[in-house]
Design an enzyme around this catalytic site. Structure first.
Site, short mmCIF file in Angstrom:
data_model
loop_
_atom_site.label_atom_id
_atom_site.label_comp_id
_atom_site.label_asym_id
_atom_site.label_seq_id
_atom_site.Cartn_x
_atom_site.Cartn_y
_atom_site.Cartn_z
N ASN A 1 -8.85 1.75 10.95
CA ASN A 1 -7.85 1.51 11.98
C ASN A 1 -8.16 2.36 13.22
O ASN A 1 -8.53 1.83 14.28
CB ASN A 1 -6.45 1.82 11.43
CG ASN A 1 -5.32 1.37 12.35
OD1 ASN A 1 -4.22 1.14 11.90
ND2 ASN A 1 -5.57 1.23 13.65
N THR A 2 -8.06 3.68 13.07
CA THR A 2 -8.22 4.55 14.23
C THR A 2 -9.58 4.35 14.90
O THR A 2 -9.69 4.38 16.13
CB THR A 2 -8.04 6.01 13.80
OG1 THR A 2 -6.81 6.13 13.11
CG2 THR A 2 -8.05 6.94 15.00
N ALA B 1 -9.02 5.70 5.26
CA ALA B 1 -8.76 6.88 6.08
C ALA B 1 -9.99 7.73 6.36
O ALA B 1 -10.72 8.11 5.44
CB ALA B 1 -7.69 7.78 5.46
N GLY B 2 -10.21 7.99 7.63
CA GLY B 2 -11.28 8.90 8.02
C GLY B 2 -12.60 8.23 8.36
O GLY B 2 -13.51 8.87 8.87
N GLY C 1 -7.22 9.53 10.54
CA GLY C 1 -7.39 9.56 11.99
C GLY C 1 -8.50 10.46 12.49
O GLY C 1 -8.74 10.56 13.69
N LYS D 1 0.87 -1.17 0.00
CA LYS D 1 0.00 0.00 0.00
C LYS D 1 0.91 1.23 0.00
O LYS D 1 1.71 1.42 0.93
CB LYS D 1 -0.89 0.00 1.24
CG LYS D 1 -1.78 1.22 1.32
CD LYS D 1 -2.54 1.28 2.62
CE LYS D 1 -3.20 2.65 2.77
NZ LYS D 1 -3.60 2.91 4.14
#
Lengths: 65, 419, 259
Positions: free
Chosen positions: C208-209, C186-187, C160, C99
């Site tokens: 993830n976050t 992301a996000g 994040g 990635k």
């Protein structure tokens, strides 16, 4: 003098395998770059470091977004 | 609905016994025809998956599987998917025609406002080396053949330009020996002097040829596939380079690789199953647009017309209502493409369709050779060549301009700066 | 031989039944196994870092076998650095996936699209299965596809941030126009947002976050798993984006047709 992961070491003349063992790295879990070129695992035993070499030892860690 | 097959085969009394025998062999003995998938040695083969994608989707399409529920869903979607488009082309969509037209009009106005472009075709030669059984120019048809000289081309262009036209579409019959690339290039260079926008509708050629013609001033290439149904195609295009079906299919892609600004597409409606042909035509555009997003794309929608020596040729089951449905479906699926409606259709139809989805209309049309001055001014100017097909809308540029304006549309002669 | 799943996700010739790509950052190694299992994830991202001689724990020991590793190039600021990290990652011996993440901006961590295209081209040439993280721009996505990307990973919101589909309209354009799996990255801050991305036609979602910051990480992993599966089902079922059109009074347009 050889630089391993940014730190100077008196390791000239030693093989890559030897310095990995000495520093406590698990050779199965790391990849090694010597002077910007990847060193194949098969060459760890036969590759001897010379003065001025820059060595990076890397592994996977947690990462995401 | 007219479901009778057309009888295309006409024998001219002027053919020699040997020529007639060859013609009949081609018509009746498939084994003596060339493999339509086999390229001639001089034909460029490009690496592209567009053809396979289009044909796979067309082969899978069974219009009878779609119901009113599918059509309703398609019309409710903000973006028309390929599945939605298939529903809109199906017989089940016929009762929704008015709603499709309303939706098509809103898409058209979103992308084109209320403009309609006017252009005129200029046939510069009608020599042809193909035997396409439905076409007036076919090599066995007994017609008056003519190729304009550069002086003749310039004269015709001047007559047309004097009428106010700023966009020209140059056409030839498909004879690479009579109308070679250099000859067409000469016509393009002349056209650049008289017009702001130059399109070509000539035989398919290699990328290098297209690049040369682009340098000569052409910026739009139209090639009609006629039918995407290979089996049917093989029975209609019996002789000549046009018989090579994949080379024709890839013409637009070669033209775009050569730097042409835009490309035009069409099936000749009435030759085969119109549902499948309309689907394939639109997907041909859809997949090429994804590959060449900088290019302009346009669709035409010709229906079969009578030709000299065969008055009976007709578009079979493609009625005006069906044609309108196909065009509305094209517009809803491909809101950004130009849609051209030719003078094969009546003035009434063209007025109506211009309010819904057509964005380009020809005017002051002749499909013959060298007869614009006579048609425009009544003044006879000597030798002329016969027409490709009969037209149905004979309005002059001035009349068309006025009629479009009175339909509430804004006629546009050119909106493009040649760069 | 396992039967081919009718709704599998194929990236670079590899087939996945899960559409949830799990990040392994920002939480402890002990939680990874439970997170992967409860997420039903078959692909987990990892980063490449200088090995630390003081810690002898290997993250690979915590990731269940059969899970595909997706090393990222985080830390790279240029295409050259990303290429270097990708090569090291491959040398670590866990496959050809990579990635690409290239950030020249440490405040917002937004990806550098131009460098990402360069790195994609180089790594695809070297046989990597390249999954570039990018800011959703159609022209860039096309360039990534031509450069040999196996999937495209547009960001939904700043990394994040847990803000959800801030770039929704632009991701939709990528989904509509690009012939590669579009993986929203992301996000994404909640299962509802992941579900919405899947309903739009995204091929997969990466998170993830949102998990790392949840009160109960494995439970949140499971919630994401269900939400992503539900969104995928809704997409496949043909969820319509219904446009409410007011009844426009208009003259009939088709009255001119006579046959």
């Amino acid at each position: 003098m050889v630089r391993i992961n940014g730190e100077p070491r008196e390791a000239a003349g030693q093989s890559v395998a030897e310095i990995l063992v000495a520093a406590g790295y698990d050779r199965r879990a790391v990849a090694v770059e010597r002077n910007g070129a990847i060193l194949a695992k098969a060459d760890y035993d036969t590759t001897r470091l010379v003065d001025g070499d820059v060595v990076e030892v890397v592994c996977f860690m947690g990462g995401g977004c | 609905m007219n479901t009778d097959e057309n009888d295309f085969l006409i024998d001219s009394g002027k053919l020699s016994a040997a020529a007639l025998a060859k013609k009949h062999r081609l018509e009746h003995d498939p084994s003596c025809r060339r493999d339509p998938m086999e390229y001639f040695p001089e034909m460029e083969q490009i690496d592209s998956d567009v053809r396979e994608r289009v044909i796979t989707a067309m082969d899978d399409y069974d219009e009878s599987r779609y119901t009113a529920v599918d059509v309703r869903r398609a019309l409710d979607h903000e973006h028309c998917s390929i599945e939605d488009f298939k529903a809109l082309l199906s017989t089940a969509a016929a009762p929704f025609l008015e709603e499709m037209a309303q939706r098509a009009r809103s898409e058209t106005s979103r992308h084109f406002g209320n403009t309609v472009y006017l252009f005129t075709p200029l046939y510069i030669a009608n020599y042809c080396e193909n035997y396409c059984v439905y076409c007036g120019f076919n090599c066995y048809n007994d017609i008056d053949r003519l190729q304009l000289t550069p002086e003749g081309i310039a004269h015709e262009m001047k007559v047309i330009a004097d009428s106010g036209m700023e966009e020209i579409l140059i056409l030839t019959g498909e004879s690479r020996t009579k109308s070679d690339v250099e000859y067409i290039g000469t016509a393009c260079k002349l056209a650049r002097k008289y017009f702001k926008n130059v399109g070509l509708e000539v035989y398919p050629m290699n990328t290098d040829d297209y690049r040369y013609l682009h340098e000569c001033g052409a910026d739009y290439v139209t090639v009609f596939q006629e039918t995407y149904d290979l089996k049917k195609y093989e029975t209609l295009h019996l002789l000549g380079h046009k018989r090579v079906w994949p080379y024709r299919f890839e013409a637009q892609e070669r033209a775009l690789r050569a730097g042409m600004r835009g490309v035009g597409f069409s099936a000749l409606l009435g030759l085969s199953d119109y549902h499948k042909d309309a689907l394939a035509t639109a997907l041909h555009v859809y997949y090429l647009q994804r590959r060449y997003p900088q290019a302009e794309f346009s669709l035409s929608c010709p229906r079969l017309r009578p030709i000299i020596n065969n008055e009976k040729i007709n578009p079979r089951d493609v009625s005006e209502r069906v044609l309108c449905q196909i065009l509305c479906a094209y517009r809803i699926f491909l809101p950004y493409v130009g849609i051209t409606v030719s003078s094969r259709e009546t003035a009434k139809f063209r007025n109506g369709i211009a309010r819904i989805c057509a964005t380009k209309i020809s005017a002051g049309v002749s499909t013959g050779i060298g007869d614009h001055e006579e048609k425009y001014t009544g003044q006879e100017t000597g030798e002329t060549g016969d027409a490709q097909f009969e037209i149905a809308d004979t309005r002059s540029i001035a009349n068309m301009y006025g009629d479009m304006a009175s339909e509430g549309l804004q006629p546009v002669l050119n909106d493009y700066l040649y760069v | 031989m396992a039967q081919k799943n009718e709704d599998s996700l194929v990236i670079g010739g590899h087939e996945f039944t899960s559409r949830f790509i799990l990040g392994s950052g920002k939480y402890s190694l002990e939680l990874i196994k439970a997170a992967v299992e409860d997420a039903g994830a078959q692909m987990v991202t990892v980063a490449v870092r200088r090995a630390n001689t003081k810690e002898h724990e290997n993250i690979l020991d915590y990731i269940p076998s059969g899970v595909t590793l997706l090393p990222n190039t985080s830390g790279a600021r240029t295409a050259d650095e990303a290429v270097r990290i990708a090569r090291l990652a491959r040398e670590l011996g866990c496959g050809d996936f990579v990635k690409i993440e290239i950030m020249r901006d440490t405040k917002y961590l937004l990806p550098d699209n131009a460098e990402t295209i360069k790195a994609t081209e180089q790594l695809a040439k070297e046989g990597f299965i390249v999954m570039p993280y990018m800011y959703p721009d159609l022209n860039v996505a096309r360039d990534l596809a031509s450069a040999g990307a196996a999937a495209v990973m547009p960001l939904a919101a700043p990394i994040g941030s847990n803000k959800g589909l801030v770039t929704k309209e632009f991701i939709q354009i990528l989904i509509d126009e690009i012939d590669l799996p579009i993986i929203v990255d992301a996000g994404i801050g909640s299962p509802a947002q992941a579900c919405e991305a899947m309903q739009m036609g995204a091929a997969a979602v990466m998170a993830n976050t949102a998990l790392a910051t949840a009160g109960n990480l494995p439970l949140m992993a499971s919630a994401f798993r269900d939400a992503i599966a539900a969104g995928r089902k809704a997409y496949r079922a043909g969820l319509g984006r219904v446009l409410r059109r007011g009844a426009e009074a208009s003259d009939p347009l088709t009255g001119f047709l006579h046959d």
